[in-house]
Each structure stands twice: as C-alpha cells, then as structure tokens.
Design a protein around this motif. Structure first.
Motif, PDB file in Angstrom:
ATOM      1  N   ILE A 189      71.333  92.718  -7.423  1.00 48.77           N
ATOM      2  CA  ILE A 189      71.897  92.792  -8.769  1.00 48.77           C
ATOM      3  C   ILE A 189      70.860  92.214  -9.731  1.00 48.77           C
ATOM      4  N   ALA A 190      70.781  92.778 -10.930  1.00 43.89           N
ATOM      5  CA  ALA A 190      69.733  92.331 -11.863  1.00 43.89           C
ATOM      6  C   ALA A 190      70.178  92.527 -13.304  1.00 43.89           C
ATOM      7  N   TRP A 191      69.597  91.710 -14.161  1.00 48.41           N
ATOM      8  CA  TRP A 191      69.871  91.886 -15.592  1.00 48.41           C
ATOM      9  C   TRP A 191      68.658  91.453 -16.400  1.00 48.41           C
ATOM     10  N   HIS A 195      59.125  89.787 -25.447  1.00 46.51           N
ATOM     11  CA  HIS A 195      59.289  89.071 -24.174  1.00 46.51           C
ATOM     12  C   HIS A 195      60.614  89.408 -23.535  1.00 46.51           C
ATOM     13  N   GLN A 196      60.585  89.533 -22.232  1.00 40.85           N
ATOM     14  CA  GLN A 196      61.823  89.810 -21.497  1.00 40.85           C
ATOM     15  C   GLN A 196      62.204  88.638 -20.614  1.00 40.85           C
ATOM     16  N   VAL A 197      63.502  88.425 -20.558  1.00 46.07           N
ATOM     17  CA  VAL A 197      64.055  87.464 -19.613  1.00 46.07           C
ATOM     18  C   VAL A 197      64.729  88.323 -18.550  1.00 46.07           C
ATOM     19  N   PHE A 211      55.131  95.330 -23.216  1.00 43.79           N
ATOM     20  CA  PHE A 211      54.538  96.110 -24.310  1.00 43.79           C
ATOM     21  C   PHE A 211      55.168  97.489 -24.390  1.00 43.79           C
ATOM     22  N   ARG A 212      55.472  97.916 -25.597  1.00 41.39           N
ATOM     23  CA  ARG A 212      55.991  99.275 -25.770  1.00 41.39           C
ATOM     24  C   ARG A 212      55.413  99.882 -27.029  1.00 41.39           C
ATOM     25  N   ASN A 213      55.047 101.142 -26.908  1.00 44.80           N
ATOM     26  CA  ASN A 213      54.416 101.846 -28.032  1.00 44.80           C
ATOM     27  C   ASN A 213      55.489 102.289 -29.015  1.00 44.80           C
ATOM     28  N   TYR A 251      66.775 103.157 -12.419  1.00 45.03           N
ATOM     29  CA  TYR A 251      66.684 102.340 -11.199  1.00 45.03           C
ATOM     30  C   TYR A 251      67.948 101.584 -10.856  1.00 45.03           C
ATOM     31  N   THR A 252      68.997 101.665 -11.699  1.00 43.37           N
ATOM     32  CA  THR A 252      70.235 100.964 -11.357  1.00 43.37           C
ATOM     33  C   THR A 252      71.421 101.913 -11.381  1.00 43.37           C
ATOM     34  N   GLU A 253      72.356 101.647 -10.520  1.00 43.12           N
ATOM     35  CA  GLU A 253      73.619 102.393 -10.482  1.00 43.12           C
ATOM     36  C   GLU A 253      74.653 101.525  -9.780  1.00 43.12           C
ATOM     37  N   GLY A 290      72.059  92.438 -23.702  1.00 42.77           N
ATOM     38  CA  GLY A 290      71.267  92.668 -22.491  1.00 42.77           C
ATOM     39  C   GLY A 290      71.659  93.931 -21.765  1.00 42.77           C
ATOM     40  N   ASN A 291      70.960  94.141 -20.672  1.00 38.45           N
ATOM     41  CA  ASN A 291      71.107  95.338 -19.867  1.00 38.45           C
ATOM     42  C   ASN A 291      71.159  94.869 -18.419  1.00 38.45           C
ATOM     43  N   SER A 292      71.863  95.599 -17.574  1.00 40.29           N
ATOM     44  CA  SER A 292      72.003  95.111 -16.205  1.00 40.29           C
ATOM     45  C   SER A 292      72.359  96.235 -15.251  1.00 40.29           C
ATOM     46  N   GLY A 293      72.400  95.916 -13.990  1.00 35.08           N
ATOM     47  CA  GLY A 293      72.816  96.919 -13.019  1.00 35.08           C
ATOM     48  C   GLY A 293      72.546  96.489 -11.588  1.00 35.08           C
ATOM     49  N   MET A 294      72.903  97.389 -10.642  1.00 34.83           N
ATOM     50  CA  MET A 294      72.595  97.162  -9.231  1.00 34.83           C
ATOM     51  C   MET A 294      71.494  98.139  -8.877  1.00 34.83           C
ATOM     52  N   PHE A 295      70.406  97.620  -8.334  1.00 36.09           N
ATOM     53  CA  PHE A 295      69.276  98.510  -8.027  1.00 36.09           C
ATOM     54  C   PHE A 295      69.723  99.585  -7.037  1.00 36.09           C
ATOM     55  N   ARG A 296      69.239 100.790  -7.282  1.00 38.72           N
ATOM     56  CA  ARG A 296      69.660 101.952  -6.487  1.00 38.72           C
ATOM     57  C   ARG A 296      69.075 101.894  -5.077  1.00 38.72           C
TER      58      ARG A 296
HETATM   59  N1  PHE Z   1      64.171  96.642 -17.330  1.00 39.10           N
HETATM   60  C1  PHE Z   1      65.295  96.748 -18.219  1.00 39.10           C
HETATM   61  C2  PHE Z   1      64.806  96.885 -19.662  1.00 39.10           C
HETATM   62  O1  PHE Z   1      63.628  96.938 -19.851  1.00 39.10           O
HETATM   63  C3  PHE Z   1      66.221  95.586 -18.113  1.00 39.10           C
HETATM   64  C4  PHE Z   1      66.909  95.568 -16.789  1.00 39.10           C
HETATM   65  C5  PHE Z   1      66.480  94.719 -15.819  1.00 39.10           C
HETATM   66  C6  PHE Z   1      67.970  96.425 -16.543  1.00 39.10           C
HETATM   67  C7  PHE Z   1      67.107  94.691 -14.586  1.00 39.10           C
HETATM   68  C8  PHE Z   1      68.625  96.387 -15.336  1.00 39.10           C
HETATM   69  C9  PHE Z   1      68.186  95.511 -14.381  1.00 39.10           C
HETATM   70  O2  PHE Z   1      65.577  96.978 -20.584  1.00 39.10           O
END
Ligand code: PHE
Length: 521
Positions: free
Chosen positions: A471-473, A387-389, A373-375, A428-430, A449-455
C-alpha cells in the motif's frame, strides 16, 4: 528697541550646552567648580547639565571630575518645628500659660494636640522644665526657655545642610529624633578638555554622497572610529520552511516505524521511473511535454537484465491474470534518462531490492521526502520542480482498510482528521484513491494526496511473494507548507522570487496532533 515675548524667550533661554562652554571661556584655568551650584545659578536641570557635560567630555571639549557632597536634609517634622517651635517648647508654653495649678494630661492634649503632647511632655520632664504632681497634673517649673532644637535646625537649614554648621552632639541629637538625614549628592567639577572650544561642532558619523559631491567632506570633522563597539550580528543559517516541514514530517513517519529511502539522485532511467511501475511506453506522461529527458548522457548504463525481461513480458503479454498492454516494449525507450517525475521511481527500486535481498522478502515500511521534476506550465500553484512525500508498507495480505488506516494515522498526526477518499486512476495502483482532507485551518476540503495498492503487474516481475501487498500514498511537501505558513503563491515559497526575510523569520513548524475538539469542529 523692545523685544516681543518670543524674542525675549529666545534670547534668554539658555542653551545648556553653550552655557557650559561659555562658563569655561574666560581663561584656560576657568572652571565650573560644581555642576550642582552651576545648575542652580543658571536655572538649569542638574541631570541635563551632567548629561551634556559627559557628552562634551566624550568629544574632549571638557574634563570632568566627580564630586560627592554630603549634606543634611530636614524632615517634614523638622520643617514644622521651624515654623511652630519644638514640641517641648509648645508644651512648656501651654503649661506656663495655664498658671500655677498646671494642667491635667487630657487638658494639655486638647490644647497642643495628642502627638505634640506625647513627645513634648516627655522632653519637658527629661529637661526638668516641668514636673508631674501626685494627682497627675503637669506643672511648669521654669518659665519660657530658649528653643534649642529649633535653633539648631535653623542653623542647619541656613547652611544648606552643611554638617559644619553644628557640633557632633547636636547633629547626633537631631538624628536621634529623626529630624534630619544625611544625603549624598553626586556632581562634577568641569575644566577645559584638550579639544575645548567655546562652540561645539557636531562631528559627522557617516561620509555621504552629498559631502563627496559638494567637496564638503574636506572640512567636515568626522567622529573617530569606535573599535570597542559590538558589530552587527551576522545572520545566516536559516532553514527554509520546506525544510522545517520536512523535518517534522520525517519525525512523524519515523514515529510510525517508517525507514527513509535513499532518494539522493535526481536522474533516473525511464525503466525505473515508468516501466517498472507498469506505465505503458505510449503513456502521455512520458511525452517530452511532461517529462524532462536528459540529453547527456541520454541513456542509462544498465538495468537488472532478468528483471527487465520480466517487466517487458508483463507490458507485452501480461501475466498474473493480466493481459498486459500488448505492444512492442522498446529497450531504447526504457533506457532513456530523465529527471525523475515522482519519488515512486525510488519506491520501485526499494521494493525490487526487498524482493531480492538475502534471506528473502521481509515486511517493511519506507518513506521519502525529496525533489521531483515535471515539465509543467508554471502558475501560482505549479512549478517545474517540487517535493514529494511518499510512504509505502509492504506486508502479507494487506487490504485497502490497512491503506485507509495508515493514511488516517499519518494525517491525524499533522492535524487533519476528516478524510474522504475518491476513486482515481494510476497506472501502477489498483484500486487508487485521491485523498481529500477537511483542513481545520482553512475550513474547507482540499485534495491532499494520492494513494493506492500497487498492482500485481508491478509487484510480480520484482519477485515478491504472491500474497504480499504493497500500500502506498504520496503528497506534495509544498501543499502543507503553504497552508502552514499561509503562503498563497508557490513562487513566494520556492525559487528566485523568495524573500530571504521570509525564510529568516518563518517560525518553527509544529503540527498540532489532532484532538477530539478539532475533530468535532
Ligand atoms: N506517484 C504518485 C504521484 O506522483 C503518488 C503516489 C504514490 C500514488 C504512491 C500512489 C501511490 O502523484
């Protein structure tokens, strides 16, 4: 008074239905003995008469009894015989005409024709009307005879094929020569039915507003209910396109060895949604303009206290080589309840569990597909809920190459092979990378999409071993669904404006696995 052509036609063109009813009008006992004969006499098509009679029977105007009539029809050869005489008679005539010497076969063939000669000759010899000389010539031994075959066919035709016209021997002989064949005709005899009337009144099937307004319903005859009819099929149980795409993505992620995270709660604490992800408490996303905070209960009950302390320290003074954000970390802010703004809140809890599980950390692959949810101000591509994957891999010494490889594998499975990565920022990612894909259907590059390596600032307080990288996306479920189902306004996909027919008729979702061809397009 003379009628013009149209008046004449109108007067004389029998309405077949009233012809039937009129034919029964003289007395209750009057009948139509056979629809076949009736149709002939009225110059009507028999099928039409039968169809209408059945419909009249349905409303009890008439009663029908099925008749089955057998009769003979003449073949075209038989019709030929009726005009020109039987083959044997034509052969005999030719022989008689040729005089005493008779005729050679070839000569005879010339005169009567080859086929006639063949059949006629045989029958002449069998009937002993002619004989064959030693030299092969054919000679007549009788004069002109009675053409029996032709006579029999004539009788049969006169009586419209009635078997009674001939004796059995004669019928058998004609059948043997394939000159006649037996045909069965179905027809009906018609008598009055219980609701007989000389004029049919069409019964109404529906009670209409007009009938009610005018009072006409009072003397309108209605069709009786048909309790035998099958009802309309009841619809229901259709999966929304988002659920179809979710099922498909879930299958793909499971294939890749990912386990589903338990995302079955929408309310989160700010602690898990933001703080645990090293998102400072002053971050603009934590504003009420961007996040829906919960009024009741406004605060979460508890968070793991020792972990809370480590998170607080990381924000305030840093650690693991980081200098932190250097501000006063507020418990009240961390405890605020909200509707989760991303499923990364769950990823964070899963990683915390993974670090603190019995037996210690084990490498893992997790995914989730659920609502956030986002305002936001709503427009054609944004809603307040979507919805997020999300996917993550936690293992020792993972690199950015592992992240790119995992992302490529995932997107390849949904048909996207050309990817570009653009440096981005997440608290949270770098490093962080936005993912762009060349969409083969849309034939253009779009952000997917968006992605990164958690800090380390996020992972160290959880207690994960130092050399474990995560690693996450993430991507929205709506984006691929809208592309897949060619929906260009998100409000036609989700929410109160959605057309139920769209949901009902949406085809199953199948992502074609990318192949070389698609790649080279
Ligand atoms: N949480 C991020 C978003 O809401 C997506 C994301 C997930 C980014 C995991 C990096 C790693 O857009």
């Amino acid at each position: 008074m003379s009628l013009n052509m149209y008046q004449y036609l109108a007067k004389n063109m029998a309405d077949p239905e009233s012809s039937i009813l009129t034919a029964l009008s003289a007395s209750p006992e009057t009948s139509i003995p056979d629809t076949w004969a009736f149709s002939l006499s009225q110059n009507l098509d028999h099928n039409t008469v039968v169809g209408l009679s059945k419909s009249l029977e349905g409303d009890a105007y008439v009663s029908l009894r099925e008749l089955s009539t057998q009769f003979y029809v003449l073949s075209s050869e038989a019709e030929e015989i009726l005009t020109n005489g039987s083959q044997e008679m034509r052969v005999l005539r030719a022989l008689v005409n040729s005089g005493e010497g008779g005729m050679a076969m070839a000569e005879l063939e010339n005169v009567v024709g080859k086929d006639i000669c063949k059949i006629g000759m045989g029958n002449c010899l069998k009937n002993k009307w002619a004989k064959k000389e030693k030299d092969g010539r054919l000679v007549a031994v009788v004069g002109e005879m009675n053409d029996e075959v032709r006579d029999m066919l004539g009788l049969l035709k006169e009586s419209s094929g009635d078997a009674a016209a001939l004796d059995d021997k004669a019928l058998a002989a004609l059948k043997r020569r394939k000159l006649i064949s037996l045909v069965t005709r179905k027809s009906y005899s018609i008598t009055r039915g219980p609701a007989y009337a000389p004029q049919r009144v069409k019964k109404a099937a529906d009670l209409t507003k007009e009938m009610l307004d005018s009072g006409k319903w009072k003397d309108t005859p209605f069709k009786p209910y048909n309790f035998q009819t099958l009802g309309e099929t009841v619809g229901g149980g259709y999966l929304h396109p988002l659920l179809k795409v979710r099922a498909e993505l879930r299958k793909i992620l499971m294939e890749m060895g990912f386990q589903e995270m338990p995302t079955n709660k929408w309310v989160e604490s700010s602690f898990w949604n933001f703080d645990s992800l090293f998102q400072p408490q002053s971050h603009p996303a934590r504003d009420a303009h961007d996040t829906f905070f919960i009024k009741e209960p406004a605060q979460t009950i508890s968070v793991p206290e020792d972990y809370y302390e480590r998170v607080k320290t990381m924000h305030e003074v840093g650690g693991s080589g980081s200098i932190g954000y250097r501000y006063d970390f507020k418990r009240e802010e961390a405890f605020k309840n909200l509707l989760r703004t991303h499923t990364t809140a769950i990823s964070s809890q899963m990683l915390y569990k993974l670090a603190n599980q019995e037996g210690g950390f084990q490498p893992a692959r997790y995914f989730s597909i659920d609502r956030v949810f986002r305002n936001e101000t709503m427009d054609a591509t944004h809603l307040c809920e979507f919805h997020q994957v999300e996917g993550l891999v936690a293992d020792y010494n993972l690199s950015l190459g592992d992240l790119i490889g995992t992302i490529e594998t995932f997107f390849r499975k949904i048909g996207i092979t050309k990817l570009r990565f653009k440096p981005a920022f997440n608290p949270y990612t770098e490093p962080s990378m936005e993912i762009f894909g060349y969409h083969p259907d849309l034939k253009k590059w779009t952000e997917i999409g968006n992605s990164g390596m958690f800090r380390p600032e996020m992972l160290t307080p959880m207690g994960l071993p130092e050399n474990v990288r995560v690693i996450a996306w993430g991507l929205s479920l709506e984006r691929p669904t809208m592309i897949k189902y060619r929906i260009d306004n998100i409000r036609n996909l989700f929410g109160h404006k959605v057309d139920m027919g769209m949901t009902k008729n949406a085809p199953v979702c199948r992502f074609e696995k990318a192949n070389e061809e698609a790649e080279n397009q």
